[in-house]
Design a protein around this motif. Sequence first.
Motif, PDB file in Angstrom:
ATOM      1  N   GLU A 263       5.692  -1.861  -2.828  1.00 14.17           N
ATOM      2  CA  GLU A 263       4.010  -1.746  -2.849  1.00 14.17           C
ATOM      3  C   GLU A 263       3.627  -0.563  -1.703  1.00 14.17           C
ATOM      4  OE1 GLU A 263       2.628  -5.831  -4.790  1.00 14.17           O
ATOM      5  OE2 GLU A 263       2.944  -5.659  -2.545  1.00 14.17           O
ATOM      6  N   VAL A 264       4.222  -0.826  -0.501  1.00 16.55           N
ATOM      7  CA  VAL A 264       3.690   0.155   0.638  1.00 16.55           C
ATOM      8  C   VAL A 264       3.991   1.543   0.264  1.00 16.55           C
ATOM      9  CG1 VAL A 264       4.412   0.696   2.971  1.00 16.55           C
ATOM     10  CG2 VAL A 264       4.343  -1.861   2.266  1.00 16.55           C
ATOM     11  N   ASP A 265       5.296   1.903  -0.129  1.00 18.39           N
ATOM     12  CA  ASP A 265       5.383   3.111  -0.766  1.00 18.39           C
ATOM     13  C   ASP A 265       4.825   3.715  -1.593  1.00 18.39           C
ATOM     14  OD1 ASP A 265       7.957   3.413   1.237  1.00 18.39           O
ATOM     15  OD2 ASP A 265       9.087   2.894  -0.361  1.00 18.39           O
ATOM     16  N   ALA A 266       4.313   2.811  -2.778  1.00 15.86           N
ATOM     17  CA  ALA A 266       3.161   3.527  -3.814  1.00 15.86           C
ATOM     18  C   ALA A 266       2.160   3.605  -3.085  1.00 15.86           C
ATOM     19  CB  ALA A 266       3.290   2.332  -4.831  1.00 15.86           C
ATOM     20  N   ALA A 267       1.464   2.748  -2.096  1.00 13.40           N
ATOM     21  CA  ALA A 267      -0.004   2.907  -1.439  1.00 13.40           C
ATOM     22  C   ALA A 267       0.021   4.347  -0.789  1.00 13.40           C
ATOM     23  CB  ALA A 267      -0.020   1.949  -0.473  1.00 13.40           C
ATOM     24  N   PHE A 268       1.209   4.722   0.114  1.00 14.69           N
ATOM     25  CA  PHE A 268       1.285   5.920   0.613  1.00 14.69           C
ATOM     26  C   PHE A 268       1.793   7.071  -0.018  1.00 14.69           C
ATOM     27  CE2 PHE A 268       0.261   2.513   3.777  1.00 14.69           C
ATOM     28  CZ  PHE A 268      -0.664   3.123   4.809  1.00 14.69           C
ATOM     29  N   ALA A 269       2.261   7.140  -1.170  1.00 11.82           N
ATOM     30  CA  ALA A 269       2.536   8.269  -1.794  1.00 11.82           C
ATOM     31  C   ALA A 269       1.602   9.422  -1.569  1.00 11.82           C
ATOM     32  CB  ALA A 269       2.655   8.206  -3.337  1.00 11.82           C
ATOM     33  N   GLY A 270       2.452  10.437  -1.187  1.00 15.82           N
ATOM     34  CA  GLY A 270       1.756  12.064  -1.076  1.00 15.82           C
ATOM     35  C   GLY A 270       1.216  11.939   0.622  1.00 15.82           C
ATOM     36  N   ARG A 271       1.437  10.899   1.410  1.00 16.36           N
ATOM     37  CA  ARG A 271       0.943  10.753   2.723  1.00 16.36           C
ATOM     38  C   ARG A 271       2.187  11.029   3.656  1.00 16.36           C
ATOM     39  NH1 ARG A 271      -4.574   8.168   3.934  1.00 16.36           N
ATOM     40  NH2 ARG A 271      -5.704   7.797   1.978  1.00 16.36           N
ATOM     41  N   ASP A 272       1.799  11.464   4.821  1.00 12.58           N
ATOM     42  CA  ASP A 272       2.713  11.445   5.878  1.00 12.58           C
ATOM     43  C   ASP A 272       2.957  10.065   6.539  1.00 12.58           C
ATOM     44  OD1 ASP A 272       4.811  12.263   7.572  1.00 12.58           O
ATOM     45  OD2 ASP A 272       3.452  13.419   9.033  1.00 12.58           O
ATOM     46  N   TYR A 273       3.925   9.286   6.326  1.00 18.31           N
ATOM     47  CA  TYR A 273       3.950   7.864   6.876  1.00 18.31           C
ATOM     48  C   TYR A 273       5.594   7.411   7.243  1.00 18.31           C
ATOM     49  CZ  TYR A 273       5.775   6.091   2.283  1.00 18.31           C
ATOM     50  OH  TYR A 273       6.628   5.858   1.191  1.00 18.31           O
ATOM     51  N   GLU A 274       5.633   6.388   7.759  1.00 12.50           N
ATOM     52  CA  GLU A 274       6.858   5.596   8.054  1.00 12.50           C
ATOM     53  C   GLU A 274       6.641   4.099   7.814  1.00 12.50           C
ATOM     54  OE1 GLU A 274       8.274   6.281  12.061  1.00 12.50           O
ATOM     55  OE2 GLU A 274       6.530   5.575  12.992  1.00 12.50           O
TER      56      GLU A 274
ATOM     57  N   ASP B 229       4.962 -11.403   4.525  1.00 16.51           N
ATOM     58  CA  ASP B 229       5.095 -12.618   3.702  1.00 16.51           C
ATOM     59  C   ASP B 229       4.580 -12.210   1.991  1.00 16.51           C
ATOM     60  OD1 ASP B 229       2.337 -12.674   4.001  1.00 16.51           O
ATOM     61  OD2 ASP B 229       2.299 -14.692   4.837  1.00 16.51           O
ATOM     62  N   GLY B 230       3.939 -10.969   1.887  1.00 22.27           N
ATOM     63  CA  GLY B 230       3.311 -10.438   0.835  1.00 22.27           C
ATOM     64  C   GLY B 230       1.917 -11.047   0.513  1.00 22.27           C
ATOM     65  N   GLN B 231       1.272 -11.869   1.313  1.00 23.03           N
ATOM     66  CA  GLN B 231      -0.114 -12.084   1.140  1.00 23.03           C
ATOM     67  C   GLN B 231      -0.965 -11.013   1.222  1.00 23.03           C
ATOM     68  OE1 GLN B 231       0.499 -16.534   2.946  1.00 23.03           O
ATOM     69  NE2 GLN B 231      -1.227 -16.482   1.987  1.00 23.03           N
ATOM     70  N   ASN B 232      -0.719 -10.254   2.094  1.00 26.71           N
ATOM     71  CA  ASN B 232      -1.409  -8.966   2.573  1.00 26.71           C
ATOM     72  C   ASN B 232      -1.284  -7.886   1.477  1.00 26.71           C
ATOM     73  OD1 ASN B 232      -1.471  -9.083   6.026  1.00 26.71           O
ATOM     74  ND2 ASN B 232      -2.373 -10.053   4.887  1.00 26.71           N
ATOM     75  N   ASP B 233      -2.083  -7.329   0.896  1.00 26.91           N
ATOM     76  CA  ASP B 233      -1.806  -6.206  -0.168  1.00 26.91           C
ATOM     77  C   ASP B 233      -1.785  -5.052   0.517  1.00 26.91           C
ATOM     78  OD1 ASP B 233      -1.823  -4.357  -2.361  1.00 26.91           O
ATOM     79  OD2 ASP B 233      -3.430  -5.628  -3.543  1.00 26.91           O
ATOM     80  N   PRO B 234      -0.788  -4.178   0.413  1.00 29.71           N
ATOM     81  CA  PRO B 234      -0.729  -2.801   1.153  1.00 29.71           C
ATOM     82  C   PRO B 234      -1.592  -1.911   0.503  1.00 29.71           C
ATOM     83  CG  PRO B 234       1.554  -3.732   0.458  1.00 29.71           C
ATOM     84  CD  PRO B 234       0.565  -4.640  -0.157  1.00 29.71           C
ATOM     85  N   ALA B 235      -2.159  -1.957  -0.637  1.00 31.62           N
ATOM     86  CA  ALA B 235      -2.977  -1.120  -1.026  1.00 31.62           C
ATOM     87  C   ALA B 235      -4.250  -0.862  -0.263  1.00 31.62           C
ATOM     88  CB  ALA B 235      -3.501  -1.483  -2.631  1.00 31.62           C
ATOM     89  N   TYR B 236      -4.677  -1.630   0.484  1.00 28.13           N
ATOM     90  CA  TYR B 236      -5.892  -1.485   1.557  1.00 28.13           C
ATOM     91  C   TYR B 236      -5.353  -0.893   2.790  1.00 28.13           C
ATOM     92  CZ  TYR B 236      -8.129  -5.272  -1.151  1.00 28.13           C
ATOM     93  OH  TYR B 236      -8.684  -6.156  -2.120  1.00 28.13           O
TER      94      TYR B 236
END
Length: 240
Positions: free
Chosen positions: A22-33, A93-100
């Motif tokens: 989910e983190v990778d999907a949220a930051f697709a196209g951005r410079d991130y680690e 724990d997965g309760q936070n949604d990375p999309a935000y």
Amino acid sequence: MMISVVIPCKNEAENLGLLLDEVDAAFAGRDYEVIVVDDGSTDRTADVLSARMAREGSKLRCIRHDRSAGQSAAVRSGVFAARGDIICTMDGDGQNDPAYLPQLADALLAAGPGAGVAAGQRLKRTDTWLKQRASRFANNLRQSVLKDGTRDSGCGLKAVPAELFRSLPYFDGWHRYIPALAVREGRTVIHLDVTDRQRRHGQSNYGILDRGLRGVLDLFGVWWLRKRRKVVPTATEIGR
């Protein structure tokens, strides 16, 4: 700008795979680690992370504590290892949604250099009744004392400039007072309403005492710190 996503975790082997997707999907196209700090896990967390890092093109970095030191220590280890200009945090724990997280980073940038934190505030809690009561009590007490305008300082979703994050005074429980500590530095706080999710697997590894009773002592420590810094000057170097 490069963004570092710091995720503290302990015994979250069953949750990490999907969460990192989910983190990778949220930051697709951005410079991130992504930096996962394994806080002394005793399950298969280390194996899951090793397999993930071995993937081609993986953005994942891992830090492991030799013993459990608590969530604040895990966040701090990730913050000092981060290479990004902005550091985003979330729970493991997965309760936070990375999309935000991209939204929080964008809100922080849009607010300009005077902004210190973009913080998520949960609209609907999915924790047990007892945890919700303890959290509500702690947040109400904290707001009445610190008056930092943050109704939910326990939400793990935050975006903070890296240079500011590393300069904040550290103590056990520090990660719950980032907005108040940013205000102490003369920075503003932006809030974004977020939706809480159910934990998919396992149970919380950080107890109610950490969030409630011990937090009362931390609260008055932060109040003292803020009282001891009454003026935040603007420092400008004068040319020679």
